[in-house]
Design an enzyme around this catalytic site. Structure first.
Site, PDB file in Angstrom:
ATOM      1  CG  HIS A  53      -0.489   0.028   2.522  1.00  0.00           C
ATOM      2  ND1 HIS A  53      -1.306   0.202   3.620  1.00  0.00           N
ATOM      3  CD2 HIS A  53       0.771  -0.111   3.004  1.00  0.00           C
ATOM      4  CE1 HIS A  53      -0.560   0.177   4.707  1.00  0.00           C
ATOM      5  NE2 HIS A  53       0.690  -0.016   4.366  1.00  0.00           N
ATOM      6  CD  GLU A  54      -0.561   5.509   1.689  1.00  0.00           C
ATOM      7  OE1 GLU A  54      -0.233   6.392   0.868  1.00  0.00           O
ATOM      8  OE2 GLU A  54      -1.625   5.535   2.302  1.00  0.00           O
TER       9      GLU A  54
END
Lengths: 601, 601
Positions: free
Chosen positions: A442-443
């Protein structure tokens, strides 16, 4: 009490007050009311709340993940109680101005406090982290009306925030998102589309939820240049701050994850009934830039989360290795002798030392990155501020990805030390391992961080950031020369940096003519670059430890410094040498992966 | 149908018929009734049963792990249905004599069939694997009465088997186990003690369960020399084979694991009410030797399990990478162009190629090990049989540990290719990752494999096994010289082998005087040694592929061979070079971990 150890407090003290010398920040006007005592008080409060309210339900939230009955999302009551305690103690706005109800703490102290909540309970603390990140965007780019409507509520935790970027068909390719925002006559926009993997996308932990949604205004440019950012509240907010009508944002479903289960991950449907109202944030078509402005801090947050999961596992396995009798030394075959603790075995000590090197090193890196945020915001000169910003830009992919990779490895080692027990849900380490696997995704995935580093950060402003890093590393090498025991490390770091520079040169000369080939092995570059940064980070710690050791206050303190020096040595002996090979392969512009035709698989 | 791909059948065909040339086995008397057709028929049947009966409930068993209500253990009905189908098709006794109801298949074919069940459903197939291993011990070392009582029932799956070694206080240190076996007047023994992590320790999948229990006869020598082996059935078996009284073996509890959830992992209590009757198997105090006799095959089984979990993940991510559109090439910034499939991105291709190298390489290694079992049992001369046994002994720690480490890494890459989706339970790859983490722990941890390899296998019979391996590797190097494209690999493998030999020499000369120091970095030795073995394994595949490519039957076949050659190159380019550094550090007898005092952590 296996859940109680969330940090080595001596290490935290070392990082903040000895390595980063954060006390110096109190000389800056913004932090003039602060002192070592107020910093420590904030950390102590965070520690107490984390232990009392966050740690106890970490396993509970994993076992009882949020449920959606078609109407409401429910989860264990302890989650809300913990977040209420965090609200009450002011940690949702720790770094904010006094007049906004904040504590005006430096970023490095805020992040250190946050690290304790993360360590105690990653899933529950995520709601807070997302809310802070969301509020920061509105504070920075929102209109006066938006700030009035949302900011105070977010800082006080009456509203929680989300970042609604990803769409089912687009994943990492934000360029391809299709959620639309059609202007209405009153200046608002009608939002329509689907988002996926939205953490904290629905729950009843707060009165309201403010979604920051990326969407396209029809007629805008294609690709990332046509993406705008909108505030889309779950409940409309009236002028007096009271909640109005329910907005047309629907929970289409919860996503069931391998770990990190306590944080709702949602599919959201905007405007299915044509009545989802959002407000433009900032200018049209600049949405991605606004979001990316927050990415540095969000990515430090991800890195820090990976660190704390690693740290928890390290402490748990250290404890276990000290307590658990198991076998005897290789030169003792007498079964009548008592068993020795696990920590007496060389291979167990290797697994502890590796974990220590990974997690304490990564913790040092994340806190250093947070200190760059302070430097960027309150540095004593324009140059200092600009340089800090540049360095932070360059290091962000490493801060995000290195802990995600190596602190996950630490979690695996923590399981291994526990043997069969570590693989069971009766012990905490398997959850850390499951939770931590998300951080490489994620990110911005590892692959995206790699391309960001090699394709963008290394080259930006004619390599200015890389030159700055070279200067900082040279300072460290020079300082290490004052310590005989660190000479070899200083030399090794110097040699490796030259190797890195030559590799960058080779790759950049190819980048212009054949970007695909130059970037094909970006992943290896990220890994090698990360290891160099980590060696530097360890050498800085070693310099402080080496200087402090002769005048240590106690035997325990001396042991602490010896441990730092030894972990540094382990990293230089067993990890740093690996990068030479990676750099050599990178310089050869190896195209093995590129040439593998899809039909050959 | 994301669950349906359990193997690349072309690869299986390649491994068996092209690399290992298993058809030659049919010239041996034991396999005279067999032919390529019968081998293929057995594989096809296993494949069909695996797909129809094992694969469909793989996720179900994970989500609905066995429950114990204090009386009975329950689990989804599909588990028993699958095992019944395996029974009915004869795969519980695939390698056994015709007169025992077996198919008299070579080990390599039995293992290949087993690999398909493992791939389809690791947890369910474990009950069968444990039963086979158990039966093998009784067949080899049991008395006529024990064989009569148990063997047929085990081969027919009316009884299932366990291996009850581990105790809560002893873990890996079998020397410290305390379960007692007190002789009764009738020649039986009263067993008393507790065992933990006993897979398949209780269930209702079969009429009976036969536990093989390690215990001490009072008065025997301390340590491992006083351990005996006992058959302890859940239900006593009458002379006519009918079931008698319930034995005093109680399920003290189920263990809840991170993965591999479909296989019951149990705590068993023997003789809590003083009425647990067991029978001595073989001679007193030789129990460990009997168990270890089976370890080679059990450890091939673990390695193979790790491979198949990796293989499933690889195939799933390959499929996903081909289907999922995502982003564009780095040199195309036009958002109006359609997205390309994930497989078009270099970094995704790297992750696929790494997985291919890990899982197909490890598969080749496991099947080769199984072929050594055949050679050991039916080799054409005493020398051939003895040599195969030696080689197998040497390679077993690698066969067990290399796949456990690298096919787990493959599973991580499979998740990464899926992005956020891969982290969810809506896709299969996260389960493979959780399931696979066990393999570095059970049947001897990584650390124990490392000490077994360096401290025992390398030195046994004056290094005879190592010399044999050197000879085999030299054969491969010589054969590779016939292929111009493989010259560089042949050279690299030769150089690395010399490096390995020098390292072994340095370590062994220290072993006598300071075993703790010589073994301190055994883990690195295991990893480096494993990589050399894997490079050899890949070169053998490449030789076959290189020879076959010019006369490939079809373009698809040619592509398959090109893929093999390319994966080999990737391994030699990106993985093998890493070992030189490991060997150098090992030769330096680095004592960083040894010198890390426990109080410094």
């Amino acid at each position: 009490m296996q859940d109680a150890q969330i940090i080595n407090s001596r290490d935290l003290e070392f990082q903040l007050f000895e390595v980063l010398e954060v006390e110096a920040l109190t000389r800056r006007p913004r932090y003039a009311d602060h002192s070592r005592e107020t910093f420590t008080a904030a950390l102590d409060t965070a520690h107490a709340v984390a232990i009392e309210k966050f740690a106890p339900h970490n396993r509970l939230s994993d076992e009882h993940e949020p449920q959606f009955d078609g109407q409401r999302v429910t989860m264990p009551a302890e989650v809300k109680e913990a977040l209420d305690a965090m609200r009450a103690t002011g940690f949702l706005a720790a770094g904010k101005d006094y007049e906004l109800g904040g504590m005006q703490l430096p970023s490095v102290i805020s992040f250190a406090c946050l690290s304790l909540f993360k360590s105690a309970n990653m899933a529950t603390s995520s709601y807070a982290m997302l809310t802070t990140a969301n509020a920061n965007v509105i504070e920075r780019f929102g209109s006066a009306a938006q700030k009035r409507k949302y900011l105070q509520a977010l800082f006080e935790g009456r509203a929680f925030g989300t970042m609604a970027l990803t769409e089912p068909q687009a994943g990492s390719s934000l360029s391809d998102l299709v959620t639309s925002a059609t202007p209405n006559e009153d200046g608002t926009y009608s939002i329509r589309g689907n988002k996926i993997f939205i953490s904290g996308g629905d729950h009843e932990l707060s009165e309201n939820i403010v979604h920051l949604v990326l969407a396209r205004i029809p007629g805008g440019p294609p690709g990332v240049k046509g993406i705008s950012l909108f505030t889309v509240p779950k409940f409309q907010v009236n002028e007096d701050g009271s909640l109005g009508a329910r907005n047309d944002v629907a929970l289409a479903g919860l996503i069931h994850k391998m770990g990190w289960r306590g944080t709702t991950s949602t599919m959201l449907s905007f405007g299915e009934h044509g009545a989802c109202i959002g407000e433009l944030l900032g200018d049209p078509h600049h949405g991605l830039a606004y979001m990316f402005h927050m990415m540095n801090e969000a990515r430090i947050g991800v890195g820090l989360g990976a660190v704390m999961l690693g740290y928890r596992g390290y402490l748990a396995s250290l404890d276990y290795a000290r307590e658990r009798p198991q076998g005897r030394h290789p030169d003792n075959k007498n079964p009548l002798d008592p068993q020795v603790p696990l920590i007496e075995h060389a291979d167990v000590r290797r697994m502890l030392l590796a974990q220590k090197a990974y997690v304490e090193g990564a913790y040092a890196l994340c806190l250093y990155a947070a200190s760059l945020v302070d430097e960027q915001n309150t540095g004593v000169s324009d140059t200092a501020r600009a340089e800090a910003g540049l360095l932070l830009d360059l290091l962000t992919p490493v801060v995000k990805s290195w802990p995600s990779q190596w602190c996950l490895e630490a979690n695996s080692l923590a399981i291994q030390i526990h043997g069969g027990y570590g693989y069971t849900r009766e012990y905490p380490v398997e959850q850390f391992y499951r939770d931590n696997r998300l951080n490489m995704i994620h990110e911005g995935t590892h692959g995206i961080q790699a391309i960001d580093l090699l394709g963008r950060k290394v080259t930006m402003k004619q390599g200015a950031a890389l030159k700055l890093l070279a200067r900082e590393i040279q300072h460290t090498i020079d300082a290490a020369r004052a310590h005989v025991s660190l000479h070899a490390h200083a030399d090794a770091l110097g040699d490796t940096w030259r190797d890195l520079s030559a590799t960058v040169e080779a790759l950049l000369s190819t980048l212009a003519e054949d970007s695909e080939r130059a970037l094909a092995n970006a992943n290896a570059f990220l890994e090698a670059f990360g290891h160099v940064v980590m060696a530097w980070t360890w050498l800085r710690q070693a310099i402080v430890a080496s200087a402090a050791l002769p005048q240590a206050h106690s035997e325990a303190d001396a042991d602490f410094y010896r441990g730092k020096l030894h972990a540094c040595q382990w990293f230089f002996r067993w990890e740093l040498p690996r990068v030479a090979l990676m750099f050599a392969t990178l310089r050869s512009l190896d195209d093995t992966t590129l040439r593998m035709a899809p039909r050959w698989f």
